[in-house]
Design an enzyme around this catalytic site. Structure first.
Site: not given
Lengths: 329, 426
Positions: B305, B309
């Protein structure tokens, strides 16, 4: 396996560096805040309402959420300690879009600020800011989301102690919207830390957060039972928007079941005090007869709030230099 | 024709029931076979003594951020990170910008991946157009453009009728649907509803946000006969529901994210935004239930998953920070911990990262049969290493595992016989 976490509120000497939440602070520090507040309580009634403790310090009230009362009492507290105060209101988040929160903080730091008093609509904002400020800057949380409002809780404790003395003998009921209330969370931590005999929360299930009993409170859905034999009754503000989202059917029904009326108050002890963090909604969570009645100490809370905020400011800014680094606990 | 011999490793090929110390021979990017193969003359010999040699890992969910969010990461940067994590096939959810709801976007992603040449990228097609949950997508066209499956990656559809139609249509295209059950009304928040969220005053997502959506999905799966895969289950109760559905013979599978096997809501501590993920980290009981479901086989796959960022995305108050963990390079070692904590045999654990996800995707991969593409992961199961965000290959340094000492280190990754990653010291 995770790394040991620092207690972000204390310096290496165990003194208060930031004041972010009641949780994580021991009874000694809470009592020290109350004792210090006691020493400031007389300043407001002097001819010259000032002491020179924080002369030369710059305090920035950084309010990302609208507030009149809290900001004003922080400002008064700072001025009575002879600090310079700067008020910055960024009520609309759109104002910070162009500049990140951190960029703004670093700019304010560059102006040699010593203390940020922060209010923000998101839980954890004060912790976030405290984690990123320069070592010489302290942070006081003036309310973050639903998480904490520690100076409000301490002024409530101060009011209770002045009226009732020993917390170990007290039964305290907090009534209303616990779910969305940072005040309630901080009050619960403060009351349990100070050894209150019993803390109750009274509300419908829609206004109670999951597993609230794990904070050390007894849950009541019935107001009369919840108030029975209580020494202190605390009402909470019910935001109008709570009528949306299927949390409550109507203000009228809420007032009928949970409104602090004289009839409801009759279940508490005859000498019980009635408190409220304000601003009050008459006829929604509290009846005028109670709000203006002999048992209410709501305005006194506001006055005492200045002394408590002076106490916290003087403690975080009055530390000797060289103890800025946090300590692993 | 380039011929490679990988010598002396412990070859684990769960799809073929192989687990023994032997050589693996590769010619022209394909597996030739196991053993010394007397007539095989290698151009190159790779010594693998002490290492596990297994199929390259297949990750069922990794955001690569391209197209749309190239400031965070690119297909090139993240497929290189995948190679460093031993992953040779990545599935990317369709919530890119533009959405993978037409063949052009799917083809663009595959083309960029081929240009980068570090990992295969299998796009997941959008189940509905623009993922808006109103109109079903051109699933057949998406499939032809390389989408192995179709899915609705973030939360469940509000409209049960659209959901039913989408399932029916996918079933008639013989496509598996990837679902992440999250009730669109109960699912707003940023932390698991429980004592931690209550203490921190964080908007909370109850377990029922997952289980209610899952229950509806299961009923519609039963009615429509579609094959379905549940992505990143977060609660023990959901695993029990999937187990029950499997026992009744429904064609359903599930995966969990590796971080959900090791973290729970307590790890949020004082608002650690690195632990802000969706679905949220739930209770310790849930975490243990997820581990057991992996060990029992109810949950057939472990994914990263992965959500890389930029630094700013996590520099905000908790609920305003962006959810997600950069997980490609910690997938294998985090998964390996189950061998010790839950006594999982190593081949079974490796199956959760290779042959099972291949089966879920219905792709011919994740095994070492002769003729298969030589997508391989060589790792040292005993090597310890400490997670340091600055040393990750991913552009996303957002990992809550900083400072954790993990066991199991990828030493070399091969894609079609070509080395796409080699540990510098190896």
């Amino acid at each position: 396996m995770s790394l040991r976490r620092q207690n972000p509120q204390l310096d290496s000497e165990g003194r208060l560096r930031h004041f972010l939440s009641i949780e994580g602070l021991g009874r000694t520090i809470l009592t020290e805040i109350l004792d210090t507040a006691e020493s400031f309580a007389g300043v407001g009634s002097q001819q010259v309402k000032k002491v020179p403790l924080l002369r030369g310090k710059t305090i920035v009230n950084l309010f990302f959420e609208a507030s009149t009362r809290t900001r004003t009492t922080f400002e008064l507290a700072a001025k009575r300690l002879s600090a310079d105060v700067l008020n910055i209101n960024i009520a609309s988040s759109a104002a910070v879009k162009g500049e990140s929160l951190l960029d703004m903080l670093h700019n304010l730091e560059a102006m040699q600020s010593d203390l940020f008093v922060v209010r923000h609509s998101e839980s954890g904002a004060a912790h976030f800011i405290a984690r990123h400020v320069a070592p010489h800057v302290s942070v006081i949380n003036a309310g973050d989301g639903r998480h904490a409002h520690p100076t409000q809780a301490m002024l409530d404790m101060f009011t209770i102690r002045r009226h009732k003395g020993d917390f170990g003998q007290l039964r305290v009921a907090i009534v209303g919207d616990i779910m969305h209330s940072r005040v309630a969370r901080s009050q619960i931590h403060a009351l349990t830390t100070l050894g209150t005999a019993e803390v109750r929360v009274v509300a419908p299930a829609t206004l109670l957060p999951t597993a609230v009993e794990q904070l050390g409170v007894h849950v009541f859905h019935d107001l009369a039972e919840g108030l029975r034999d209580c020494d202190v009754v605390i009402g909470l503000r019910l935001q109008r928007e709570r009528m949306e989202g299927a949390l409550l059917p109507s203000e009228e029904e809420f007032f009928e079941r949970y409104g602090l009326t004289e009839r409801a108050l009759a279940h508490a002890r005859p000498d019980a005090i009635v408190m409220h963090p304000g601003p009050i909604n008459r006829g929604v969570e509290i009846d005028s007869a109670v709000a203006d009645g002999p048992q209410a100490v709501i305005l006194e809370q506001v006055t005492l709030g200045i002394a408590v905020r002076m106490a916290v400011m003087s403690m975080v800014l009055g530390r000797p230099p060289g103890a800025e680094q946090g300590e692993t606990t | 024709m380039r011929r490679i011999r990988i010598q002396g490793g412990r070859v684990i090929d769960p799809a073929n029931g192989i687990d023994r110390i032997t050589d693996l021979c590769i010619a022209d990017g394909h597996i030739v076979g196991l053993g010394s193969l007397d007539d095989f003359h290698a151009d190159e010999t790779i010594t693998a003594e002490g290492l596990i040699v297994c199929p390259g890992l297949i990750d069922l969910s990794a955001r690569l951020r391209e197209p749309g969010l190239e400031t965070k990461a690119t297909i090139a940067s993240e497929s290189a990170a995948a190679a460093a994590g031993g992953i040779t096939t990545l599935c990317c959810p369709p919530d890119t910008d533009p959405v993978v709801d037409n063949p052009a976007v799917a083809e663009l992603i595959r083309l960029r991946a081929e240009q980068a040449g570090k990992a295969r990228v299998v796009p997941i097609g959008a189940l509905t157009q623009r993922l808006e949950g109103q109109q079903i997508s051109e699933m057949h066209e998406l499939h032809r453009a390389g989408c192995a499956v179709v899915g609705q990656p973030n939360r469940s559809l509000g409209n049960s009728l659209v959901q039913r139609r989408a399932f029916e249509y996918a079933a008639s295209c013989d496509l598996t649907v990837f679902l992440r059950p999250l009730d669109p009304w109960l699912g707003h928040g940023c932390a698991h509803e429980g004592p931690v969220a209550t203490r921190l005053g964080l908007p909370a997502i109850p377990e029922s946000a997952e289980t209610i959506a899952l229950a509806r999905d299961l009923l519609l799966i039963e009615q429509t006969g579609v094959r379905a895969h549940f992505c990143q289950l977060s609660s023990a109760r959901a695993c029990a529901m999937v187990a029950e559905a499997q026992a009744r013979g429904l064609p359903v599978s599930a995966d969990v994210a590796a971080h959900h096997l090791h973290l729970c809501d307590h790890d949020i501590g004082e608002f650690d935004t690195l632990c802000h993920v969706l679905p949220p980290l739930r209770s310790e009981r849930d975490r243990d239930g997820l581990c057991r479901a992996v060990a029992d086989g109810v949950v057939g796959a472990i994914c990263s998953d992965h959500q890389p960022h930029d630094t700013d995305a996590k520099l905000a108050p908790f609920s305003l920070s962006e959810p997600g963990i950069s997980g490609l390079e910690t997938l294998l070692p985090l998964a390996l911990r189950l061998c010790e904590s839950h006594a999982m045999p190593l081949p079974e654990l490796i199956a959760r990262l290779t042959s099972h996800p291949a089966r879920i995707l219905a792709i011919d991969s994740g095994h070492l049969s002769p003729g298969a593409s030589a997508d391989l992961c060589l790792f040292d199961p005993e090597q310890h290493w400490v997670v340091e965000p600055g040393r990750l290959h991913s552009r996303g340094h957002n990992t809550p595992f900083t400072g954790w000492e993990l066991k199991g280190r990828v030493r070399r990754t091969l894609l079609a016989g070509r080395t796409v990653f080699m540990e510098p010291s190896a």
